[in-house]
Design an enzyme around this catalytic site. Sequence first.
Site, PDB file in Angstrom:
ATOM      1  N   GLU A  11      -3.206  16.291  13.000  1.00 17.88           N
ATOM      2  CA  GLU A  11      -4.599  15.871  13.133  1.00 17.88           C
ATOM      3  C   GLU A  11      -5.345  16.755  14.125  1.00 17.88           C
ATOM      4  OE1 GLU A  11      -4.802  11.666  13.850  1.00 17.88           O
ATOM      5  OE2 GLU A  11      -3.226  11.261  12.394  1.00 17.88           O
ATOM      6  N   CYS A  13      -9.958  18.821  19.852  1.00 19.29           N
ATOM      7  CA  CYS A  13      -8.610  18.455  20.304  1.00 19.29           C
ATOM      8  C   CYS A  13      -7.628  18.877  19.220  1.00 19.29           C
ATOM      9  CB  CYS A  13      -8.590  16.940  20.529  1.00 19.29           C
ATOM     10  SG  CYS A  13      -6.974  16.324  20.980  1.00 19.29           S
ATOM     11  N   CYS A  47       6.404  14.424  17.955  1.00 19.43           N
ATOM     12  CA  CYS A  47       6.787  14.825  19.313  1.00 19.43           C
ATOM     13  C   CYS A  47       8.147  14.219  19.619  1.00 19.43           C
ATOM     14  CB  CYS A  47       5.747  14.323  20.322  1.00 19.43           C
ATOM     15  SG  CYS A  47       6.135  14.807  22.020  1.00 19.43           S
ATOM     16  N   CYS A 106       7.410   9.120  24.704  1.00 17.23           N
ATOM     17  CA  CYS A 106       6.721   8.318  25.719  1.00 17.23           C
ATOM     18  C   CYS A 106       6.434   6.955  25.093  1.00 17.23           C
ATOM     19  CB  CYS A 106       5.430   9.001  26.154  1.00 17.23           C
ATOM     20  SG  CYS A 106       5.733  10.629  26.851  1.00 17.23           S
ATOM     21  N   CYS A 146       2.867   5.966  23.482  1.00 14.78           N
ATOM     22  CA  CYS A 146       2.189   6.962  22.635  1.00 14.78           C
ATOM     23  C   CYS A 146       2.648   6.880  21.181  1.00 14.78           C
ATOM     24  CB  CYS A 146       2.480   8.362  23.190  1.00 14.78           C
ATOM     25  SG  CYS A 146       1.903   9.705  22.128  1.00 14.78           S
ATOM     26  N   GLY A 203       1.892  16.263  19.775  1.00 18.16           N
ATOM     27  CA  GLY A 203       2.946  17.157  20.235  1.00 18.16           C
ATOM     28  C   GLY A 203       2.836  17.608  21.678  1.00 18.16           C
ATOM     29  N   GLU A 204       3.932  18.222  22.138  1.00 10.69           N
ATOM     30  CA  GLU A 204       3.998  18.738  23.501  1.00 10.69           C
ATOM     31  C   GLU A 204       3.866  20.266  23.431  1.00 10.69           C
ATOM     32  OE1 GLU A 204       4.049  17.885  26.812  1.00 10.69           O
ATOM     33  OE2 GLU A 204       4.126  20.060  26.921  1.00 10.69           O
ATOM     34  N   SER A 221      -2.685  20.183  27.937  1.00 11.57           N
ATOM     35  CA  SER A 221      -2.151  18.958  28.550  1.00 11.57           C
ATOM     36  C   SER A 221      -0.648  18.917  28.315  1.00 11.57           C
ATOM     37  CB  SER A 221      -2.812  17.734  27.908  1.00 11.57           C
ATOM     38  OG  SER A 221      -2.225  16.554  28.394  1.00 11.57           O
ATOM     39  N   SER A 265       0.045  14.967  32.386  1.00  5.02           N
ATOM     40  CA  SER A 265       0.157  13.536  32.073  1.00  5.02           C
ATOM     41  C   SER A 265       1.090  12.912  33.099  1.00  5.02           C
ATOM     42  CB  SER A 265       0.731  13.357  30.665  1.00  5.02           C
ATOM     43  OG  SER A 265      -0.190  13.795  29.713  1.00  5.02           O
ATOM     44  N   LEU A 266       0.519  12.437  34.176  1.00  6.05           N
ATOM     45  CA  LEU A 266       1.353  11.875  35.244  1.00  6.05           C
ATOM     46  C   LEU A 266       1.617  10.391  34.956  1.00  6.05           C
ATOM     47  CD1 LEU A 266       2.752  12.651  37.914  1.00  6.05           C
ATOM     48  CD2 LEU A 266       0.714  11.804  39.104  1.00  6.05           C
ATOM     49  N   HIS A 267       0.558   9.632  34.852  1.00  2.56           N
ATOM     50  CA  HIS A 267       0.610   8.230  34.401  1.00  2.56           C
ATOM     51  C   HIS A 267       1.362   7.259  35.303  1.00  2.56           C
ATOM     52  CE1 HIS A 267      -1.232   9.963  30.983  1.00  2.56           C
ATOM     53  NE2 HIS A 267      -0.160  10.234  30.279  1.00  2.56           N
ATOM     54  N   ASN A 288      -5.187   3.295  24.862  1.00  7.46           N
ATOM     55  CA  ASN A 288      -5.580   2.891  23.513  1.00  7.46           C
ATOM     56  C   ASN A 288      -4.436   2.148  22.844  1.00  7.46           C
ATOM     57  OD1 ASN A 288      -8.188   4.175  23.445  1.00  7.46           O
ATOM     58  ND2 ASN A 288      -7.074   6.106  23.445  1.00  7.46           N
ATOM     59  N   CYS A 338      -6.946   9.216  21.945  1.00  8.74           N
ATOM     60  CA  CYS A 338      -5.706   9.725  22.549  1.00  8.74           C
ATOM     61  C   CYS A 338      -4.541   8.812  22.233  1.00  8.74           C
ATOM     62  CB  CYS A 338      -5.820   9.736  24.071  1.00  8.74           C
ATOM     63  SG  CYS A 338      -6.996  10.858  24.682  1.00  8.74           S
TER      64      CYS A 338
HETATM   65  N1  SAH Z   1       2.093  15.975  24.918  1.00 13.06           N
HETATM   66  C1  SAH Z   1       1.024  16.302  25.769  1.00 13.06           C
HETATM   67  C2  SAH Z   1      -0.303  16.427  25.050  1.00 13.06           C
HETATM   68  C3  SAH Z   1      -0.603  15.436  23.957  1.00 13.06           C
HETATM   69  S1  SAH Z   1      -0.873  13.803  24.482  1.00 13.06           S
HETATM   70  C4  SAH Z   1       0.930  15.307  26.917  1.00 13.06           C
HETATM   71  O1  SAH Z   1       1.633  14.304  26.886  1.00 13.06           O
HETATM   72  O2  SAH Z   1       0.181  15.577  27.853  1.00 13.06           O
HETATM   73  C5  SAH Z   1      -2.515  13.876  25.132  1.00 13.06           C
HETATM   74  C6  SAH Z   1      -2.832  12.795  26.157  1.00 13.06           C
HETATM   75  O3  SAH Z   1      -2.937  11.496  25.534  1.00 13.06           O
HETATM   76  C7  SAH Z   1      -1.749  12.649  27.217  1.00 13.06           C
HETATM   77  O4  SAH Z   1      -2.297  12.522  28.503  1.00 13.06           O
HETATM   78  C8  SAH Z   1      -1.088  11.372  26.787  1.00 13.06           C
HETATM   79  O5  SAH Z   1      -0.350  10.815  27.819  1.00 13.06           O
HETATM   80  C9  SAH Z   1      -2.254  10.547  26.323  1.00 13.06           C
HETATM   81  N2  SAH Z   1      -1.895   9.366  25.542  1.00 13.06           N
HETATM   82  C10 SAH Z   1      -0.794   9.171  24.794  1.00 13.06           C
HETATM   83  N3  SAH Z   1      -0.819   7.929  24.232  1.00 13.06           N
HETATM   84  C11 SAH Z   1      -1.965   7.340  24.642  1.00 13.06           C
HETATM   85  C12 SAH Z   1      -2.577   6.068  24.398  1.00 13.06           C
HETATM   86  N4  SAH Z   1      -2.023   5.176  23.588  1.00 13.06           N
HETATM   87  N5  SAH Z   1      -3.765   5.811  24.988  1.00 13.06           N
HETATM   88  C13 SAH Z   1      -4.369   6.731  25.779  1.00 13.06           C
HETATM   89  N6  SAH Z   1      -3.847   7.947  26.030  1.00 13.06           N
HETATM   90  C14 SAH Z   1      -2.658   8.256  25.481  1.00 13.06           C
HETATM   91 FE1  SF4 Z   2       4.656  13.531  23.261  1.00  9.13          FE
HETATM   92 FE2  SF4 Z   2       2.510  13.666  24.879  1.00  9.13          FE
HETATM   93 FE3  SF4 Z   2       2.892  11.533  23.267  1.00  9.13          FE
HETATM   94 FE4  SF4 Z   2       4.497  11.901  25.356  1.00  9.13          FE
HETATM   95  S1  SF4 Z   2       2.294  11.504  25.412  1.00  9.13           S
HETATM   96  S2  SF4 Z   2       5.165  11.360  23.284  1.00  9.13           S
HETATM   97  S3  SF4 Z   2       4.651  14.097  25.411  1.00  9.13           S
HETATM   98  S4  SF4 Z   2       2.503  13.626  22.607  1.00  9.13           S
END
Ligand code: SAH
Ligand code: SF4
Length: 361
Positions: free
Chosen positions: A101, A114, A121, A125, A128, A177-178, A209, A231-233, A310, A353
């Site tokens: 996408e 984006c 991936c 996580c 996600c 993806g990463e 990212s 992506s620290l979170h 989200n 996201c």
């Molecule tokens: N893999 C990379 C880039 C793709 S994810 C990464 O993890 O950074 C892009 C961003 O969306 C990241 O910051 C990720 O943590 C965030 N993300 C993933 N799932 C999400 C969700 N359900 N709601 C909001 N942000 C989310």
């Molecule tokens: Fe992969 Fe980024 Fe989603 Fe984590 S947040 S599963 S690294 S796409």
Amino acid sequence: MLNKVLVKDLGKKDNLLNFNLKKMIDFMIKLGEKKFRAVQMMEWIYKKYKKKFNKMSNLSRPLQTQLEQIAIIQLPKCVTKKKSQDGTIKWIFLLNTDCIETIYIPEGNRATLCISSQAGCMLKCSFCATGHLGYKRNLLVSEIIGQIWYATDKIRKYKLKNSSLPLVTNIVMMGMGEPLLNLKNIITSLDIILSKNAFNFSKNKVTLSTSGIVPAINKIAGKIDISLAISLHASNDNIRNTLMPINKIYNIKQLLLSVKNYLNYSTANRGIVTIEYIMLSDINDHLLHAKELAYLLKTIPCKINLIPWNVIQNTHYKCSTHEKIISFSNFLRSQNYTVTIRKNRGADINAACGQLIGQKH
Ligand code: SAH
Ligand code: SF4
């Protein structure tokens, strides 16, 4: 006459979208052409949006014919387009059997694109949707660059028909993806994105990212200069371990060290990193976490982007309340951090996201 070296490869045409300028030069030299042909070709593709060799008027007819036999300019196949009420557009591309996408997010006179770096991936996580999908494969350079080519061409054409949609001004690698697990293709793609002869985006307008692949961050330090988002979170390893399994391999301390190392060489985005922090109710959104985060980032030149989570299926998570997000950000601001709260865009078409799962419908 076809060059001998290339005859054996007949039938397997080179997709020129895989080439940065350096590879295009190698390709042209193999054909017995001069270097400047490569520059001309990059300009036909990326400035004039031409895919047909017979439209490239400054190439000789024999060269056009030769190129038709051995090369192609092929985009990924778009199978679905969805438009959100807020103007966000999602394109879904089918690559053999996998879907990816690409999201266009207009805002005023700017627009962010984006893009995806992998189908699926592998990092799993827990919050996600792409992580839940699992890993399919790395995207080729032509599939990464093809997303930008396709989207920028569409917007350009809409504009010719008097649409008020803004041109793509920013690129973020925040789709599926990463990116740092597809490093080789990402490096070549970035070259095409930044090159004056190709897309010519400024390094301040391109953001990668990452979930924190420490060796890859160290590897690109000093070699690539673009805006980095992490992506620290979470404000500590215990929480991050439960959200992001990658943290068990590269913990927060190692990650922040690699970020500092990257910033030592980077001037993009005024030499600061963006720290992405998803807001999850009762998981990472207490004042205590805000305090821990402020302490953790004390020596890192950064801005903090709070991301309202989200909703995705099959999780027990809830997004933090608006009040919680505001008090979290107020505390960080009181500690002199720059804090932004990400706007939720395109949720009605599952383009926000973390919602990207590459489903055709
Ligand atoms: N893999 C990379 C880039 C793709 S994810 C990464 O993890 O950074 C892009 C961003 O969306 C990241 O910051 C990720 O943590 C965030 N993300 C993933 N799932 C999400 C969700 N359900 N709601 C909001 N942000 C989310
Ligand atoms: Fe992969 Fe980024 Fe989603 Fe984590 S947040 S599963 S690294 S796409």
